[in-house]
Design a protein around this motif. Structure first.
Motif, PDB file in Angstrom:
ATOM      1  N   ALA A 171       1.471   8.964   5.868  1.00 14.06           N
ATOM      2  CA  ALA A 171       2.697   9.722   6.085  1.00 14.06           C
ATOM      3  C   ALA A 171       3.910   8.940   5.599  1.00 14.06           C
ATOM      4  CB  ALA A 171       2.845  10.067   7.565  1.00 14.06           C
ATOM      5  N   SER A 172       3.884   7.611   5.740  1.00 14.49           N
ATOM      6  CA  SER A 172       4.971   6.785   5.215  1.00 14.49           C
ATOM      7  C   SER A 172       5.082   6.942   3.699  1.00 14.49           C
ATOM      8  CB  SER A 172       4.747   5.313   5.563  1.00 14.49           C
ATOM      9  OG  SER A 172       4.649   5.109   6.950  1.00 14.49           O
ATOM     10  N   ALA A 173       3.936   6.975   3.013  1.00 16.54           N
ATOM     11  CA  ALA A 173       3.951   7.165   1.564  1.00 16.54           C
ATOM     12  C   ALA A 173       4.522   8.536   1.199  1.00 16.54           C
ATOM     13  CB  ALA A 173       2.548   6.996   0.996  1.00 16.54           C
ATOM     14  N   ALA A 174       4.174   9.566   1.980  1.00 17.49           N
ATOM     15  CA  ALA A 174       4.723  10.896   1.723  1.00 17.49           C
ATOM     16  C   ALA A 174       6.230  10.902   1.921  1.00 17.49           C
ATOM     17  CB  ALA A 174       4.052  11.919   2.641  1.00 17.49           C
ATOM     18  N   ARG A 180      13.815  -0.277   4.189  1.00 19.12           N
ATOM     19  CA  ARG A 180      13.382   0.715   3.197  1.00 19.12           C
ATOM     20  C   ARG A 180      12.429   1.734   3.813  1.00 19.12           C
ATOM     21  NH1 ARG A 180       9.721  -0.203  -2.272  1.00 19.12           N
ATOM     22  NH2 ARG A 180      10.181   1.844  -3.204  1.00 19.12           N
ATOM     23  N   PHE A 181      11.597   1.284   4.764  1.00 19.09           N
ATOM     24  CA  PHE A 181      10.603   2.162   5.374  1.00 19.09           C
ATOM     25  C   PHE A 181      11.052   2.742   6.711  1.00 19.09           C
ATOM     26  CE2 PHE A 181       7.409  -0.613   2.942  1.00 19.09           C
ATOM     27  CZ  PHE A 181       7.465   0.226   1.837  1.00 19.09           C
ATOM     28  N   VAL A 229       0.834  -1.208   0.000  1.00 20.07           N
ATOM     29  CA  VAL A 229       0.000   0.000   0.000  1.00 20.07           C
ATOM     30  C   VAL A 229       0.863   1.250   0.000  1.00 20.07           C
ATOM     31  CG1 VAL A 229      -1.654   1.364   1.338  1.00 20.07           C
ATOM     32  CG2 VAL A 229      -2.003  -1.092   1.059  1.00 20.07           C
ATOM     33  N   VAL A 230       1.862   1.297   0.872  1.00 12.51           N
ATOM     34  CA  VAL A 230       2.723   2.477   0.964  1.00 12.51           C
ATOM     35  C   VAL A 230       3.506   2.670  -0.332  1.00 12.51           C
ATOM     36  CG1 VAL A 230       4.733   3.455   2.137  1.00 12.51           C
ATOM     37  CG2 VAL A 230       2.874   2.430   3.469  1.00 12.51           C
ATOM     38  N   GLU A 231       4.083   1.591  -0.851  1.00  8.80           N
ATOM     39  CA  GLU A 231       4.845   1.688  -2.090  1.00  8.80           C
ATOM     40  C   GLU A 231       3.954   2.126  -3.247  1.00  8.80           C
ATOM     41  OE1 GLU A 231       8.094  -0.943  -4.614  1.00  8.80           O
ATOM     42  OE2 GLU A 231       6.558  -1.986  -3.440  1.00  8.80           O
ATOM     43  N   GLY A 232       2.771   1.528  -3.334  1.00  8.31           N
ATOM     44  CA  GLY A 232       1.863   1.880  -4.415  1.00  8.31           C
ATOM     45  C   GLY A 232       1.391   3.316  -4.341  1.00  8.31           C
ATOM     46  N   ALA A 233       1.070   3.782  -3.138  1.00 10.09           N
ATOM     47  CA  ALA A 233       0.599   5.166  -2.985  1.00 10.09           C
ATOM     48  C   ALA A 233       1.665   6.156  -3.387  1.00 10.09           C
ATOM     49  CB  ALA A 233       0.163   5.397  -1.540  1.00 10.09           C
ATOM     50  N   ALA A 234       2.911   5.912  -2.989  1.00 10.01           N
ATOM     51  CA  ALA A 234       3.995   6.827  -3.358  1.00 10.01           C
ATOM     52  C   ALA A 234       4.258   6.795  -4.857  1.00 10.01           C
ATOM     53  CB  ALA A 234       5.262   6.472  -2.586  1.00 10.01           C
ATOM     54  N   ALA A 235       4.220   5.613  -5.450  1.00 15.04           N
ATOM     55  CA  ALA A 235       4.540   5.467  -6.869  1.00 15.04           C
ATOM     56  C   ALA A 235       3.533   6.172  -7.769  1.00 15.04           C
ATOM     57  CB  ALA A 235       4.631   3.986  -7.234  1.00 15.04           C
ATOM     58  N   GLU A 236       2.263   6.223  -7.343  1.00 13.27           N
ATOM     59  CA  GLU A 236       1.244   6.798  -8.217  1.00 13.27           C
ATOM     60  C   GLU A 236       1.091   8.316  -8.070  1.00 13.27           C
ATOM     61  OE1 GLU A 236      -2.038   4.378  -7.138  1.00 13.27           O
ATOM     62  OE2 GLU A 236      -2.612   5.585  -5.403  1.00 13.27           O
TER      63      GLU A 236
END
Length: 341
Positions: free
Chosen positions: A137-140, A190-191, A102-109
């Motif tokens: 916030a992790s995605a940000a 990574r996180f 979820v975090v990776e996908g949110a940041a990538a898009e």
């Protein structure tokens, strides 16, 4: 084109989809077009939807488009099997099957989302603002560390700066220890954004960290740790050994070589801030967290802090000033087929 005003003439929220991402958009408070863009990424806990976060952190007085995207695997993008499948993934491997994707996908898009939003709404080409709560916030933070998306200011509420404390809390609640594997340790690294502060700080983007005094999952010292690590990077006083290991250490050395000159202590204090809101819990909204719920004193204070931060750091560009002088965008609203609820 749609009418984005209510019968009494006020701007109304607009819902739609951009780059495959569902969103809720709140028009600028001033009605001026074009205006800057702020993206708000919700949490796994309440508020766990775009509508719920928009109701909890509306940033109502900002002269900016506030757009709240839904996270991958949430809301309209639930995987096949729906909520039970989300529960299964969380029980099977919370980090590898739920949090990480979820975090990776949110940041990538985010870059694709911003590009399409600019084709739908009268948004300036200024760097965007990012708001993130919990996993949002992790995605940000991941975007700051790895993406080329131009960002002008960031505000984080109870950020998951490291997934390990979240997994520890799940262990306490479920009584089952998490099975750390080599792959899971790599994903955790990574996180771990405090360890990756050099990469998060590479663009010298102003960052506000808001911690809840009643957060029993990520107590305020986690937010303070991120703040202090970023501060050391801004000032140029961080030790290279603090930059992780393996691949991340190699990335850290490259960031160190490319980093800009140190920021003065005064400039650093202006660009970085950590505050603790005593009455704010880990979940800043009420259950079930899918629609706007009753506002809490802690939530109101968080919204106020974020609003002041973006008033200070997401300054008006020449386009914004021109928009204020010329009036509303032709047609008076967004260039979109989205709908106003």
């Amino acid at each position: 084109m749609v009418d984005d005003t209510t019968p009494d003439g006020r701007s109304a929220p607009v819902t739609g989809t951009a780059a495959g991402v569902p969103f809720l958009a709140l028009p600028p408070a001033t009605g001026a077009h074009p205006a800057p863009l702020i993206l708000g990424l919700h949490a796994f806990e309440p508020p766990r939807s775009e509508a719920a976060l928009a109701g909890t952190v509306p940033l109502a007085s900002l002269p900016a488009w506030r757009v709240y995207p839904g996270l991958p695997m949430f809301g309209a993008r639930l995987p096949e099997g729906g909520v039970p499948e989300i529960g299964r993934r969380g029980e099977s491997d919370y980090l590898m099957e739920l949090f990480g994707p979820v975090v990776e996908g949110a940041a990538a898009e985010l870059p694709r989302l911003v590009a399409e939003l600019r084709s739908l709404f009268p948004i300036t080409d200024d760097p965007v603002g990012l708001v993130g709560v919990g996993a949002g916030a992790s995605a940000a933070l991941l975007s700051l560390a790895e993406s080329d998306l131009p960002v002008g200011a960031v505000a984080l509420v109870n950020p998951v700066t490291d997934p390990a404390p979240v997994l520890a809390a799940r262990e306490r609640n479920h009584g089952t220890p998490y099975g750390w594997t080599e792959n899971a340790l790599t994903v955790r690294e990574r996180f771990d954004f405090t360890a990756r502060a050099a990469e998060v700080a590479r663009g010298r983007v102003p960052v506000l960290v808001v911690s809840g005094g009643r957060d029993d999952v990520l107590p305020p010292e986690h937010g303070l740790g991120l703040h202090e690590a970023l501060r050391a990077e801004f000032l140029g006083t961080a030790a290279p050994r603090e930059r992780g290991s393996g691949l991340l250490r190699r990335r850290g050395r490259r960031v160190k070589q490319e980093a800009t000159v140190p920021v003065s202590p005064e400039g650093t204090d202006h660009a970085l801030r950590h505050i603790v809101i005593p009455d704010l819990a880990h979940a800043i909204g009420s259950e079930p967290g899918l629609e706007p719920g009753p506002l809490t004193p802690g939530g109101v204070l968080a919204d106020r802090a974020l609003t002041e931060w973006f008033h200070r750091h997401l300054t008006a560009s020449a386009q914004v000033r021109a928009g204020s002088e010329e009036g509303r965008h032709p047609g008076g609203g967004p260039r979109t087929t989205a709908t106003a609820p």
